[in-house]
Design a protein around this motif. Sequence first.
Motif, PDB file in Angstrom:
ATOM      1  N   ALA A   1       0.831  -1.204   0.000  1.00 58.15           N
ATOM      2  CA  ALA A   1       0.000   0.000   0.000  1.00 58.15           C
ATOM      3  C   ALA A   1       0.862   1.249   0.000  1.00 58.15           C
ATOM      4  CB  ALA A   1      -0.930   0.000   1.213  1.00 58.15           C
ATOM      5  N   ALA A   2       1.944   1.209   0.804  1.00 58.37           N
ATOM      6  CA  ALA A   2       2.828   2.374   0.884  1.00 58.37           C
ATOM      7  C   ALA A   2       3.525   2.627  -0.441  1.00 58.37           C
ATOM      8  CB  ALA A   2       3.859   2.169   1.995  1.00 58.37           C
ATOM      9  N   SER A   3       3.926   1.535  -1.115  1.00 55.74           N
ATOM     10  CA  SER A   3       4.648   1.699  -2.370  1.00 55.74           C
ATOM     11  C   SER A   3       3.746   2.226  -3.474  1.00 55.74           C
ATOM     12  CB  SER A   3       5.273   0.365  -2.797  1.00 55.74           C
ATOM     13  OG  SER A   3       4.259  -0.584  -3.073  1.00 55.74           O
ATOM     14  N   SER A   4       2.446   1.906  -3.409  1.00 56.26           N
ATOM     15  CA  SER A   4       1.535   2.366  -4.447  1.00 56.26           C
ATOM     16  C   SER A   4       1.093   3.805  -4.213  1.00 56.26           C
ATOM     17  CB  SER A   4       0.306   1.455  -4.507  1.00 56.26           C
ATOM     18  OG  SER A   4      -0.402   1.510  -3.279  1.00 56.26           O
ATOM     19  N   LYS A   5       1.256   4.310  -2.995  1.00 50.95           N
ATOM     20  CA  LYS A   5       0.862   5.675  -2.656  1.00 50.95           C
ATOM     21  C   LYS A   5       2.114   6.501  -2.391  1.00 50.95           C
ATOM     22  CE  LYS A   5      -1.797   9.120  -1.441  1.00 50.95           C
ATOM     23  NZ  LYS A   5      -2.530   9.904  -2.464  1.00 50.95           N
ATOM     24  N   LEU A   6       2.730   6.978  -3.455  1.00 52.15           N
ATOM     25  CA  LEU A   6       3.924   7.799  -3.320  1.00 52.15           C
ATOM     26  C   LEU A   6       3.535   9.231  -2.984  1.00 52.15           C
ATOM     27  CD1 LEU A   6       6.276   6.814  -6.280  1.00 52.15           C
ATOM     28  CD2 LEU A   6       6.730   6.511  -3.850  1.00 52.15           C
ATOM     29  N   SER A   7       4.266   9.847  -2.086  1.00 47.32           N
ATOM     30  CA  SER A   7       4.053  11.261  -1.803  1.00 47.32           C
ATOM     31  C   SER A   7       4.433  12.079  -3.027  1.00 47.32           C
ATOM     32  CB  SER A   7       4.900  11.693  -0.603  1.00 47.32           C
ATOM     33  OG  SER A   7       4.823  13.101  -0.422  1.00 47.32           O
ATOM     34  N   VAL A   8       3.756  13.193  -3.224  1.00 46.71           N
ATOM     35  CA  VAL A   8       4.122  14.096  -4.317  1.00 46.71           C
ATOM     36  C   VAL A   8       5.146  15.125  -3.845  1.00 46.71           C
ATOM     37  CG1 VAL A   8       1.887  13.818  -5.438  1.00 46.71           C
ATOM     38  CG2 VAL A   8       2.233  15.723  -3.847  1.00 46.71           C
ATOM     39  N   HIS A   9       5.391  15.174  -2.543  1.00 49.80           N
ATOM     40  CA  HIS A   9       6.343  16.128  -1.973  1.00 49.80           C
ATOM     41  C   HIS A   9       7.775  15.635  -2.177  1.00 49.80           C
ATOM     42  CE1 HIS A   9       3.378  18.417   0.617  1.00 49.80           C
ATOM     43  NE2 HIS A   9       2.678  17.337   0.329  1.00 49.80           N
ATOM     44  N   TRP A  10       8.575  16.390  -2.889  1.00 46.79           N
ATOM     45  CA  TRP A  10       9.991  16.052  -3.109  1.00 46.79           C
ATOM     46  C   TRP A  10      10.667  15.726  -1.784  1.00 46.79           C
ATOM     47  CZ3 TRP A  10      13.045  17.743  -7.774  1.00 46.79           C
ATOM     48  CH2 TRP A  10      14.426  17.563  -7.612  1.00 46.79           C
ATOM     49  N   GLU A  11      10.463  16.584  -0.770  1.00 48.39           N
ATOM     50  CA  GLU A  11      11.186  16.476   0.493  1.00 48.39           C
ATOM     51  C   GLU A  11      10.725  15.308   1.354  1.00 48.39           C
ATOM     52  OE1 GLU A  11       7.811  19.467   1.214  1.00 48.39           O
ATOM     53  OE2 GLU A  11       9.097  18.795  -0.436  1.00 48.39           O
ATOM     54  N   GLU A  12       9.596  14.708   1.043  1.00 48.90           N
ATOM     55  CA  GLU A  12       9.084  13.595   1.841  1.00 48.90           C
ATOM     56  C   GLU A  12       9.510  12.235   1.303  1.00 48.90           C
ATOM     57  OE1 GLU A  12       4.874  13.921   2.178  1.00 48.90           O
ATOM     58  OE2 GLU A  12       4.934  15.737   3.415  1.00 48.90           O
ATOM     59  N   LEU A  13      10.017  12.195   0.091  1.00 51.25           N
ATOM     60  CA  LEU A  13      10.376  10.930  -0.542  1.00 51.25           C
ATOM     61  C   LEU A  13      11.740  10.437  -0.071  1.00 51.25           C
ATOM     62  CD1 LEU A  13       9.292  11.904  -4.161  1.00 51.25           C
ATOM     63  CD2 LEU A  13       8.134  10.232  -2.699  1.00 51.25           C
ATOM     64  N   THR A  14      11.865   9.128   0.108  1.00 52.81           N
ATOM     65  CA  THR A  14      13.189   8.550   0.324  1.00 52.81           C
ATOM     66  C   THR A  14      13.915   8.537  -1.016  1.00 52.81           C
ATOM     67  OG1 THR A  14      12.473   6.291  -0.162  1.00 52.81           O
ATOM     68  CG2 THR A  14      12.261   7.048   2.136  1.00 52.81           C
ATOM     69  N   ALA A  15      15.203   8.216  -0.996  1.00 48.71           N
ATOM     70  CA  ALA A  15      15.972   8.207  -2.242  1.00 48.71           C
ATOM     71  C   ALA A  15      15.384   7.214  -3.248  1.00 48.71           C
ATOM     72  CB  ALA A  15      17.433   7.875  -1.956  1.00 48.71           C
ATOM     73  N   SER A  16      15.031   6.019  -2.769  1.00 49.13           N
ATOM     74  CA  SER A  16      14.469   5.021  -3.684  1.00 49.13           C
ATOM     75  C   SER A  16      13.067   5.415  -4.138  1.00 49.13           C
ATOM     76  CB  SER A  16      14.446   3.641  -3.018  1.00 49.13           C
ATOM     77  OG  SER A  16      13.680   3.667  -1.824  1.00 49.13           O
ATOM     78  N   ASP A  17      12.285   6.012  -3.235  1.00 45.00           N
ATOM     79  CA  ASP A  17      10.949   6.471  -3.615  1.00 45.00           C
ATOM     80  C   ASP A  17      11.036   7.626  -4.614  1.00 45.00           C
ATOM     81  OD1 ASP A  17       9.676   4.607  -2.072  1.00 45.00           O
ATOM     82  OD2 ASP A  17       9.306   5.946  -0.376  1.00 45.00           O
ATOM     83  N   PHE A  18      12.057   8.462  -4.452  1.00 43.91           N
ATOM     84  CA  PHE A  18      12.240   9.568  -5.389  1.00 43.91           C
ATOM     85  C   PHE A  18      12.477   9.024  -6.798  1.00 43.91           C
ATOM     86  CE2 PHE A  18      14.769  12.657  -7.734  1.00 43.91           C
ATOM     87  CZ  PHE A  18      14.036  13.823  -7.546  1.00 43.91           C
ATOM     88  N   ARG A  19      13.296   7.994  -6.889  1.00 44.82           N
ATOM     89  CA  ARG A  19      13.551   7.366  -8.192  1.00 44.82           C
ATOM     90  C   ARG A  19      12.247   6.864  -8.807  1.00 44.82           C
ATOM     91  NH1 ARG A  19      16.692   3.740  -6.499  1.00 44.82           N
ATOM     92  NH2 ARG A  19      18.674   4.833  -6.806  1.00 44.82           N
ATOM     93  N   GLU A  20      11.422   6.231  -7.974  1.00 46.58           N
ATOM     94  CA  GLU A  20      10.135   5.735  -8.452  1.00 46.58           C
ATOM     95  C   GLU A  20       9.210   6.888  -8.830  1.00 46.58           C
ATOM     96  OE1 GLU A  20       6.806   3.629  -9.521  1.00 46.58           O
ATOM     97  OE2 GLU A  20       8.903   2.981  -9.362  1.00 46.58           O
ATOM     98  N   GLY A  21       9.267   7.980  -8.046  1.00 47.03           N
ATOM     99  CA  GLY A  21       8.433   9.142  -8.335  1.00 47.03           C
ATOM    100  C   GLY A  21       8.758   9.768  -9.679  1.00 47.03           C
ATOM    101  N   ILE A  22      10.041   9.879  -9.986  1.00 43.52           N
ATOM    102  CA  ILE A  22      10.448  10.430 -11.279  1.00 43.52           C
ATOM    103  C   ILE A  22       9.962   9.533 -12.412  1.00 43.52           C
ATOM    104  CG2 ILE A  22      12.427  10.952 -12.754  1.00 43.52           C
ATOM    105  CD1 ILE A  22      11.906  13.059 -10.630  1.00 43.52           C
ATOM    106  N   HIS A  23      10.071   8.226 -12.201  1.00 45.11           N
ATOM    107  CA  HIS A  23       9.591   7.280 -13.216  1.00 45.11           C
ATOM    108  C   HIS A  23       8.080   7.394 -13.390  1.00 45.11           C
ATOM    109  CE1 HIS A  23       9.204   3.605 -15.567  1.00 45.11           C
ATOM    110  NE2 HIS A  23       8.284   3.193 -14.715  1.00 45.11           N
TER     111      HIS A  23
END
Length: 300
Positions: free
Chosen positions: A30-52
Motif C-alpha cells: 500500500a505504501a509503495s503504491s501511494k507515493l508522496s508528491v512532496h519532493w522532500e518527503e520521498l526517500t531516495a528510492s521512492d524519489f527514483r520511483e516518483g520520477i519514473h
Amino acid sequence: MRIHSRIPLFMVMFASLCLALSLPHAHAQAASSKLSVHWEELTASDFREGIHRSAGVCLLPFGILEKHGPHLPLGTDLLDVRYAALHAAEREYAVVFPEYYFGQIAEAKHEPGTMAYSRGMQLALLQETTDEMARNGCKKILIVNGHGGNDSLLPYFAQTQLDKPHDYVVYVFDERTPQHGGPPKKTKIDMHAGESETSKMMISHPELVHPDRATSESGADQARQKIPDGIYTGIWWYTRFPFHYSGEGAAATKELGEYQMKWWIDSVVKAIQQVKSDDVSLTLQREFYEKSSHPLDTQP
C-alpha cells in the motif's frame, strides 16, 4: 441433534501467524503504491520511483514573501500556489519541489516582511535550481506561478533557456484566476489581497485570514501618476497602491474561493497532462541548439 465442531488449537495459531506475517507485506504494498508528491518527503528510492511514475515531470510552485494587505499572511502567494500544485499533483502524479519564493518583488521593499532578492540572484538561483532538478531526472519542469510580480520574470527566464544547451524543457503555467464564471464578484478593483485572493486563502489556509482587519487600510487606486498606458515605469504599482493592497478583502467569500481554487487546481492538472504528452519540445530544442552552433549552414 447439534454437532459441535472444534478447530484444533495448532491450526488457529498457524492461521494467526500467517495473518501477522502477511500484514507488513500488505502495508508495504500500500505504501509503495501511494507515493508522496512532496519532493522532500520521498526517500531516495521512492524519489527514483516518483520520477519514473511522473514521466520526468516536476512542478516548481513559485511564490513570494510580501505584504498582502492588513489581513492576509506574507506568504499568501506561496501558500496558495503550493495548495493548488500539490492537489493537482495528487490527481495527476508529479513530483513537487519544496517551497520556493525567490522572485521579483522590488515594489514591496518598503513593507515589513518582504524578501526582495536582487535581479541577478533571482535568475541565477532559478537557473541553478532547474539545472539541479534536471540532473535528478526532471526533464520537464513546469513552473506554476503564484505571484503577479513574476509575470515578466518567468517568460524571460524560459526564453533564455535557449542561450545554451539544456537537456530539459522549462514550461511556465501562469494562470491563477478564471476570467469568467463562478459566484458574481462584488468589486471591480481586485489586484492584490482583494476579493479573489482573500477568497482563495479562505480555502487553502482559513486559519491565517483576518477578515476583521481587511478594512483597516485602503486598497483603493490612488492614481497618482499621469502618464499614458503605453509608457511603462517601475514605480507604477507604488503610485497606485502605496499600501500594497489593491481591492477589498472584506468582500471575499468562501463560495468564490471554492470556485476559483477548484478552477486553478483543474487547470494545473490539465497543464501537467499536456506537459507529459509533449514529445516535441525537447526534440526541437535539441535541433535548435545544434543549428545555432553553426548558423551559416542553416538553410531557408
